[in-house]
Motif scaffolding. Structure first.
Motif, PDB file in Angstrom:
ATOM      1  N   ALA A 294       6.170  90.872  -3.066  1.00  0.00           N
ATOM      2  CA  ALA A 294       6.350  92.244  -3.540  1.00  0.00           C
ATOM      3  C   ALA A 294       7.090  92.260  -4.867  1.00  0.00           C
ATOM      4  O   ALA A 294       6.740  93.031  -5.780  1.00  0.00           O
ATOM      5  CB  ALA A 294       7.113  93.058  -2.495  1.00  0.00           C
ATOM      6  N   GLY A 295       8.093  91.418  -5.011  1.00  0.00           N
ATOM      7  CA  GLY A 295       8.842  91.356  -6.258  1.00  0.00           C
ATOM      8  C   GLY A 295       7.988  90.871  -7.406  1.00  0.00           C
ATOM      9  O   GLY A 295       8.094  91.367  -8.530  1.00  0.00           O
ATOM     10  N   PHE A 296       7.119  89.908  -7.130  1.00  0.00           N
ATOM     11  CA  PHE A 296       6.207  89.406  -8.165  1.00  0.00           C
ATOM     12  C   PHE A 296       5.270  90.505  -8.634  1.00  0.00           C
ATOM     13  O   PHE A 296       5.079  90.709  -9.832  1.00  0.00           O
ATOM     14  CB  PHE A 296       5.415  88.217  -7.626  1.00  0.00           C
ATOM     15  CG  PHE A 296       4.300  87.778  -8.531  1.00  0.00           C
ATOM     16  CD1 PHE A 296       4.556  86.945  -9.607  1.00  0.00           C
ATOM     17  CD2 PHE A 296       2.995  88.223  -8.324  1.00  0.00           C
ATOM     18  CE1 PHE A 296       3.519  86.553 -10.455  1.00  0.00           C
ATOM     19  CE2 PHE A 296       1.968  87.834  -9.166  1.00  0.00           C
ATOM     20  CZ  PHE A 296       2.237  87.003 -10.238  1.00  0.00           C
ATOM     21  N   ARG A 297       4.676  91.236  -7.695  1.00  0.00           N
ATOM     22  CA  ARG A 297       3.714  92.282  -8.071  1.00  0.00           C
ATOM     23  C   ARG A 297       4.385  93.402  -8.848  1.00  0.00           C
ATOM     24  O   ARG A 297       3.786  93.953  -9.776  1.00  0.00           O
ATOM     25  CB  ARG A 297       3.022  92.821  -6.817  1.00  0.00           C
ATOM     26  CG  ARG A 297       1.995  91.848  -6.251  1.00  0.00           C
ATOM     27  CD  ARG A 297       1.191  92.402  -5.086  1.00  0.00           C
ATOM     28  NE  ARG A 297       1.944  92.378  -3.836  1.00  0.00           N
ATOM     29  CZ  ARG A 297       2.417  93.431  -3.227  1.00  0.00           C
ATOM     30  NH1 ARG A 297       2.231  94.648  -3.749  1.00  0.00           N
ATOM     31  NH2 ARG A 297       3.074  93.329  -2.092  1.00  0.00           N
ATOM     32  N   ALA A 298       5.613  93.705  -8.498  1.00  0.00           N
ATOM     33  CA  ALA A 298       6.331  94.737  -9.251  1.00  0.00           C
ATOM     34  C   ALA A 298       6.704  94.241 -10.639  1.00  0.00           C
ATOM     35  O   ALA A 298       6.606  94.978 -11.622  1.00  0.00           O
ATOM     36  CB  ALA A 298       7.590  95.141  -8.487  1.00  0.00           C
ATOM     37  N   ARG A 299       7.139  92.973 -10.714  1.00  0.00           N
ATOM     38  CA  ARG A 299       7.576  92.395 -11.992  1.00  0.00           C
ATOM     39  C   ARG A 299       6.436  92.323 -12.998  1.00  0.00           C
ATOM     40  O   ARG A 299       6.630  92.540 -14.196  1.00  0.00           O
ATOM     41  CB  ARG A 299       8.130  90.988 -11.730  1.00  0.00           C
ATOM     42  CG  ARG A 299       8.553  90.197 -12.969  1.00  0.00           C
ATOM     43  CD  ARG A 299       9.880  90.684 -13.496  1.00  0.00           C
ATOM     44  NE  ARG A 299      10.484  89.736 -14.404  1.00  0.00           N
ATOM     45  CZ  ARG A 299      10.133  89.555 -15.691  1.00  0.00           C
ATOM     46  NH1 ARG A 299       9.130  90.274 -16.187  1.00  0.00           N
ATOM     47  NH2 ARG A 299      10.759  88.682 -16.450  1.00  0.00           N
ATOM     48  N   PHE A 300       5.222  92.045 -12.522  1.00  0.00           N
ATOM     49  CA  PHE A 300       4.104  91.817 -13.442  1.00  0.00           C
ATOM     50  C   PHE A 300       2.996  92.864 -13.309  1.00  0.00           C
ATOM     51  O   PHE A 300       1.842  92.589 -13.643  1.00  0.00           O
ATOM     52  CB  PHE A 300       3.547  90.414 -13.235  1.00  0.00           C
ATOM     53  CG  PHE A 300       4.521  89.331 -13.602  1.00  0.00           C
ATOM     54  CD1 PHE A 300       4.830  89.084 -14.926  1.00  0.00           C
ATOM     55  CD2 PHE A 300       5.159  88.592 -12.624  1.00  0.00           C
ATOM     56  CE1 PHE A 300       5.748  88.102 -15.272  1.00  0.00           C
ATOM     57  CE2 PHE A 300       6.076  87.605 -12.956  1.00  0.00           C
ATOM     58  CZ  PHE A 300       6.377  87.358 -14.284  1.00  0.00           C
TER      59      PHE A 300
END
Length: 356
Positions: A294-300
């Motif tokens: 989830a953090g990856f998808r939000a970050r990028f």
């Protein structure tokens, strides 16, 4: 985008006049260059593609082989097309990309992925230009627009349309814009005057070949993707060969070395959209190592980086940490040694061993 399928010509408009107006409109849309060729203008492309595939140089990119018949012949992709309009959209950086290799605690991201996803930016510009062409032609022509996601060999077509040539690094470069460009195509049933193909102008220069960290060029004008850092960090699934990992350095998404050293970049033009200069230049490795899905998808979000997913990115980050020589990063990567993704866990254990 497509309209009526019948081949057609502009009503009341000379093809050359329409093409001239189209070129001016393309500049207004932010494109750096435009040219036209016939769908059959790259007769040698199928043989070159077969050689590339037969040599296995495509690695895990099975989609290249699956649609090879269309990829080598735009006429097979859409038999009604009579003209191919090729366009170049600059994403030239506002800094030296090689500078990002200097800080081992940060990851180097390819210039094209530091901001907004080019698929979105270029395709919208192509659709606007296509709608303009339909209105200007006045005969309800059919068009299709493509940017990178369809089986179209953009670089040979761009050379056939006179935009530039494929350099020894196999990327397109031009006398008027260097090699920092995205390519888009508009196939149309309109019969537009074709441009003369551009000649290769690399001469004896081999800077792009000599700078490659992994010797990914078996010969000038030929690329073995299996050794290319862009392929290894983006397309390759699973662990990267241990012999190649040290050469990755801190590159976590793509590689710009062969592009950055090209002397033709002295003619580079400003990026066609400032959103290419975005927030993803040289991110902190420790921060990225701690991302969950989830953090990856939000970050990028909105970035082309998003398509490789968290696991492949964190795998790349672990390799970069292993190459950093920073003992302070060892606890960061140690926490990944039991990661649910096998490739991430393998990369983390390798990094811990390197830092030890």
């Amino acid at each position: 985008m497509a309209r009526r399928e019948a081949p057609t010509q502009a009503a009341g408009l000379d093809g050359g006049s329409l093409k001239s107006r189209l070129s001016a409109q393309a500049r207004a849309e932010g494109f750096a260059a435009m040219g036209v060729c016939r769908p059959d203008a790259i007769p040698d492309a199928p043989a070159r593609l077969r050689r590339f595939l037969n040599d296995g140089h495509h690695g895990q990119m099975e989609w290249m082989a699956d649609r090879a018949a269309w990829r080598g012949d735009p006429g097979a992709l859409w038999p009604q097309a009579r003209s191919v309009v090729m366009l170049a959209h600059s994403y030239a950086p506002d800094h030296d990309p090689l500078d990002d290799l200097a800080d081992p605690a940060r990851g180097a991201v390819s210039v094209y992925a530091q901001g907004r996803d080019y698929h979105d930016v270029v395709k919208k510009a192509l659709k606007r230009l296509g709608r303009w062409l339909i209105d200007a032609a006045g005969t309800d022509p059919a068009i299709k627009v493509f940017v990178d996601t369809a089986p179209v060999m953009e670089k040979p077509l761009a050379q056939a349309a006179g935009l530039g040539w494929q350099g020894k690094h196999t990327n397109l470069l031009g006398r008027d814009f260097g090699n920092w460009v995205f390519l888009g195509a508009i196939l149309t049933t309109l019969d537009l005057p074709a441009d003369a193909a551009e000649a290769e102008r690399c001469g004896t220069c081999r800077r792009c070949l000599d700078v490659c960290p992994t010797d990914a060029f078996p010969a000038p004008f030929r690329l073995d993707a299996r050794r290319c850092i862009s392929y290894l960090t983006i397309e390759h699934r699973g662990p990267v060969d241990e012999g190649l990992r040290p050469a990755l350095g801190n590159r976590i998404y793509g590689c710009d070395d062969c592009l950055a050293v090209c002397p033709w970049n002295k003619f580079a033009v400003a990026a066609g959209d400032l959103r290419y200069h975005g927030p993803h230049r040289a991110p902190d490795l420790a921060e990225l190592a701690g991302l969950d899905d989830a953090g990856f998808r939000a970050r990028f979000a909105g970035s082309p980086i998003k398509r490789i997913g968290r696991d492949r990115m964190v795998r790349n980050v672990a390799y970069a940490i292993g190459n950093s020589g920073r003992a302070s990063l060892r606890p960061v990567v140690q926490a990944l040694c039991e990661d649910a993704d096998a490739a991430v866990a393998d990369a983390a254990r390798w990094a811990v061993g390197r830092l030890a």
